[in-house]
Each structure stands twice: as structure tokens, then as C-alpha cells.
Design a protein around this motif. Structure first.
Motif, PDB file in Angstrom:
ATOM      1  N   ALA A 145      39.607  18.145  30.296  1.00 39.68           N
ATOM      2  CA  ALA A 145      38.736  17.141  29.678  1.00 39.68           C
ATOM      3  C   ALA A 145      39.249  15.735  29.949  1.00 39.68           C
ATOM      4  CB  ALA A 145      38.636  17.389  28.175  1.00 39.68           C
ATOM      5  N   ILE A 146      40.554  15.545  29.851  1.00 41.28           N
ATOM      6  CA  ILE A 146      41.140  14.224  30.096  1.00 41.28           C
ATOM      7  C   ILE A 146      40.897  13.790  31.533  1.00 41.28           C
ATOM      8  CG2 ILE A 146      43.315  12.951  30.230  1.00 41.28           C
ATOM      9  CD1 ILE A 146      44.289  14.676  27.845  1.00 41.28           C
ATOM     10  N   ASN A 147      41.087  14.700  32.484  1.00 41.26           N
ATOM     11  CA  ASN A 147      40.860  14.371  33.883  1.00 41.26           C
ATOM     12  C   ASN A 147      39.406  14.008  34.151  1.00 41.26           C
ATOM     13  OD1 ASN A 147      43.094  14.557  35.937  1.00 41.26           O
ATOM     14  ND2 ASN A 147      43.525  16.397  34.754  1.00 41.26           N
ATOM     15  N   ALA A 148      38.481  14.766  33.549  1.00 41.07           N
ATOM     16  CA  ALA A 148      37.059  14.473  33.751  1.00 41.07           C
ATOM     17  C   ALA A 148      36.699  13.113  33.171  1.00 41.07           C
ATOM     18  CB  ALA A 148      36.205  15.565  33.119  1.00 41.07           C
ATOM     19  N   PHE A 149      37.247  12.799  31.989  1.00 42.89           N
ATOM     20  CA  PHE A 149      36.974  11.504  31.361  1.00 42.89           C
ATOM     21  C   PHE A 149      37.523  10.357  32.203  1.00 42.89           C
ATOM     22  CE2 PHE A 149      38.756   8.090  28.712  1.00 42.89           C
ATOM     23  CZ  PHE A 149      37.574   7.529  28.238  1.00 42.89           C
ATOM     24  N   VAL A 150      38.771  10.477  32.632  1.00 39.90           N
ATOM     25  CA  VAL A 150      39.374   9.417  33.454  1.00 39.90           C
ATOM     26  C   VAL A 150      38.631   9.295  34.782  1.00 39.90           C
ATOM     27  CG1 VAL A 150      41.462   8.691  34.674  1.00 39.90           C
ATOM     28  CG2 VAL A 150      41.629   9.596  32.348  1.00 39.90           C
ATOM     29  N   GLY A 151      38.204  10.425  35.346  1.00 40.09           N
ATOM     30  CA  GLY A 151      37.436  10.378  36.581  1.00 40.09           C
ATOM     31  C   GLY A 151      36.149   9.594  36.413  1.00 40.09           C
ATOM     32  N   TYR A 152      35.476   9.776  35.278  1.00 40.71           N
ATOM     33  CA  TYR A 152      34.229   9.055  35.005  1.00 40.71           C
ATOM     34  C   TYR A 152      34.500   7.575  34.779  1.00 40.71           C
ATOM     35  CZ  TYR A 152      29.850   7.719  32.712  1.00 40.71           C
ATOM     36  OH  TYR A 152      28.671   7.088  32.376  1.00 40.71           O
ATOM     37  N   LYS A 153      35.490   7.284  33.950  1.00 44.25           N
ATOM     38  CA  LYS A 153      35.739   5.904  33.532  1.00 44.25           C
ATOM     39  C   LYS A 153      36.438   5.094  34.618  1.00 44.25           C
ATOM     40  CE  LYS A 153      35.936   2.610  30.394  1.00 44.25           C
ATOM     41  NZ  LYS A 153      34.723   1.962  29.843  1.00 44.25           N
ATOM     42  N   ASP A 154      37.376   5.714  35.315  1.00 49.40           N
ATOM     43  CA  ASP A 154      38.233   4.973  36.243  1.00 49.40           C
ATOM     44  C   ASP A 154      37.748   5.042  37.684  1.00 49.40           C
ATOM     45  OD1 ASP A 154      40.468   3.335  35.757  1.00 49.40           O
ATOM     46  OD2 ASP A 154      41.778   4.711  36.841  1.00 49.40           O
ATOM     47  N   ARG A 155      37.079   6.158  38.055  1.00 49.97           N
ATOM     48  CA  ARG A 155      36.691   6.340  39.447  1.00 49.97           C
ATOM     49  C   ARG A 155      35.180   6.517  39.629  1.00 49.97           C
ATOM     50  NH1 ARG A 155      40.915   9.921  38.595  1.00 49.97           N
ATOM     51  NH2 ARG A 155      39.542  11.734  38.808  1.00 49.97           N
TER      52      ARG A 155
END
Length: 271
Positions: free
Chosen positions: A193-203
């Protein structure tokens, strides 16, 4: 687009149909605390959240009837990757999940899972916590690292008191990714979940295809094991399923809008 679905449809499964089928249980994450936190936001803040994160605020209000999900799962056909009924088949598509989540596919690359690596520095920057402090809050469930839901909810309360609404919205979205979109353990926001969130927000990576893949992956896993528990993406699967069985919903522009318009009829059909 605001969603507020507290449907009172009663789903009754036939014991004759389900006799001898696989034992699948559907279980929602802990949404009550998040629903209370959303009430702290005013209309302007909710509109800003929708522009940034799509329909997550509306999906949190969906009261999933888990009996509908467990009954639907009995009709999943692994070889065909669809739900096969006596006279027809239903297939959830990327386009339908795009509409339900309210996150356009255009302009974003699909989310690419990077493994169990957790980008602590990126996450700390997004949610405004010192990296060393954030690192201390990580715990392990089984072999998976993540953050306790309770810790992030307490942080949200503090952000609301301090009126730090931009950070509040980011932390709320992180929680919704962990509790609603990609849950693995109850009350725990894990690395996926953290990776998916950071992927959306950061990349600027779009999670829609990953959500749909998670649905298919969970169903396949349950069938391989002859049973299991469904946690992931339940509001999306529920909205999709109900929208397909409501009259005229197949041609609806947005399944969520159609459900809102048909809600009174839904309540009345089984009374």
C-alpha cells in the motif's frame, strides 16, 4: 464527484447453489475511525481531496454487504477470468474501475510494484514526518513491514487540530490505500500500500490496473487454496457488481453515479 452509498439491499444466497463450493470470506477493513476523520474536513477541503485522489472519499462511505461479495466469488471462473452465471458472464474491466475510482488513466503511467522495499525518505517527505522518527514507527506483521493504522489515525487527529490540511489529505489518502485498496493485514498499512501511494503521489503512477489485478489475484489465490479471505478492493468490487445488476446500469457513464440515482429503487426491490 461525491459518493454516499449506504445501501440497504439484502443479498440472499441459495444454499443449494453454493453447496460444495469454495469457502471464501470477505472482510472489510476498519473504516469507522476514518469516516469520523473525514467529517473534520469542510467542503472546500473535500473538493481539493477529490481533485487530487479521485473517488476515495466516496468509496469510504460504501457499506459493503460482504454476503454479496462471497456469493459473487462462487461464480468466478479462473480459466476464463470472469464471473460465469447460467445465461451470461460478467467481467470487471480497467475502464470500469477507472470510472469507479475516478482516477483517469490518461496522463499517468500504470503503477509498477517495486517489491517489498519501502521508500521511507519519500514517504516522510510527503507526510511531513522526520525520516528517523518515521522509521521508528515501522513494525512487522509476519514478514511484512508497515505502519500501524492507529499511529496514522492519531497523526491525522493532530494534523486536524493544527489545521495542516494539505498534509492531512495526504496522510488520509495513505490510510485509504492501506485499508481499502491494498489491505493485507487488518489495522496495518503494509509495504504494498505504501509503495502504491508513493508511486501515485511521487511518480504520477496510476493504481487502477493494480487494483483490478489485486481483485483477480485474490480470487485466483482463493480458488487455488480451495478457500480463503478477501480483503482487497471490496468497495470497488461491490460498486461494480451492484451497478451491473441495476436496470440500465450497463450503459451508465459512471457506475457510481448510476448507483446513487438508483438507490431508492434498490431499497425497494426486496421489500
Amino acid at each position: 464527484m461525491e459518493i454516499n452509498m449506504r445501501s440497504e439491499v439484502k443479498w440472499v444466497s441459495s444454499s443449494g447453489i453454493l453447496k460444495g463450493r469454495i469457502n471464501i470470506k470477505a472482510k472489510e477493513g476498519n473504516m469507522d475511525g476514518l469516516r469520523e476523520l473525514v467529517k473534520k474536513m469542510n467542503t472546500t477541503q473535500k473538493d481539493a481531496f477529490r481533485r487530487e485522489y479521485g473517488n476515495l472519499l466516496g468509496l469510504i462511505e460504501v457499506e459493503v454487504q460482504t454476503s454479496a461479495i462471497t456469493t459473487l466469488a462462487q461464480y468466478y471462473d479462473p480459466p476464463l477470468r470472469c464471473f460465469t452465471f447460467r445465461d451470461f458472464q460478467l467481467v470487471p474491466t480497467v475502464e470500469e474501475f477507472e470510472q469507479i475510482l475516478g482516477i483517469p488513466l490518461e496522463g499517468r503511467t500504470p503503477y509498477n510494484y517495486l517489491g517489498q522495499y519501502i521508500p521511507v525518505l519519500q514517504l516522510a517527505r510527503i507526510i511531513k514526518i522526520h525520516p528517523m522518527q518515521l522509521e521508528r514507527e515501522f513494525t512487522t506483521r509476519g514478514k511484512v513491514r508497515g505502519l500501524p493504522q492507529r499511529y496514522l489515525e492519531q497523526y491525522l487527529h493532530r494534523l486536524a487540530e493544527e489545521e495542516r490540511w494539505e498534509t492531512f489529505m495526504d496522510v488520509l489518502a495513505l490510510l485509504l490505500y492501506g485499508v481499502m485498496l491494498f489491505p493485507n493485514f487488518k489495522n496495518f498499512i503494509d509495504d504494498a500500500a505504501i509503495n502504491a501511494f508513493v508511486g501515485y503521489k511521487d511518480r504520477s503512477e496510476n493504481p487502477v490496473t493494480a487494483v483490478l489485478a489485486e481483485v483477480y489475484g485474490t480470487l485466483h489465490h482463493c480458488y487455488e487454496k480451495k478457500g480463503g479471505q478477501m480483503l482487497c478492493c471490496l468497495p470497488m468490487l461491490y460498486v461494480w457488481f451492484v451497478s451491473r445488476v441495476i436496470e440500465n446500469a450497463l450503459n451508465a457513464t459512471c457506475p457510481v453515479d448510476e448507483l446513487l440515482q438508483c438507490k431508492p429503487n434498490m431499497k425497494g426491490t426486496n421489500e
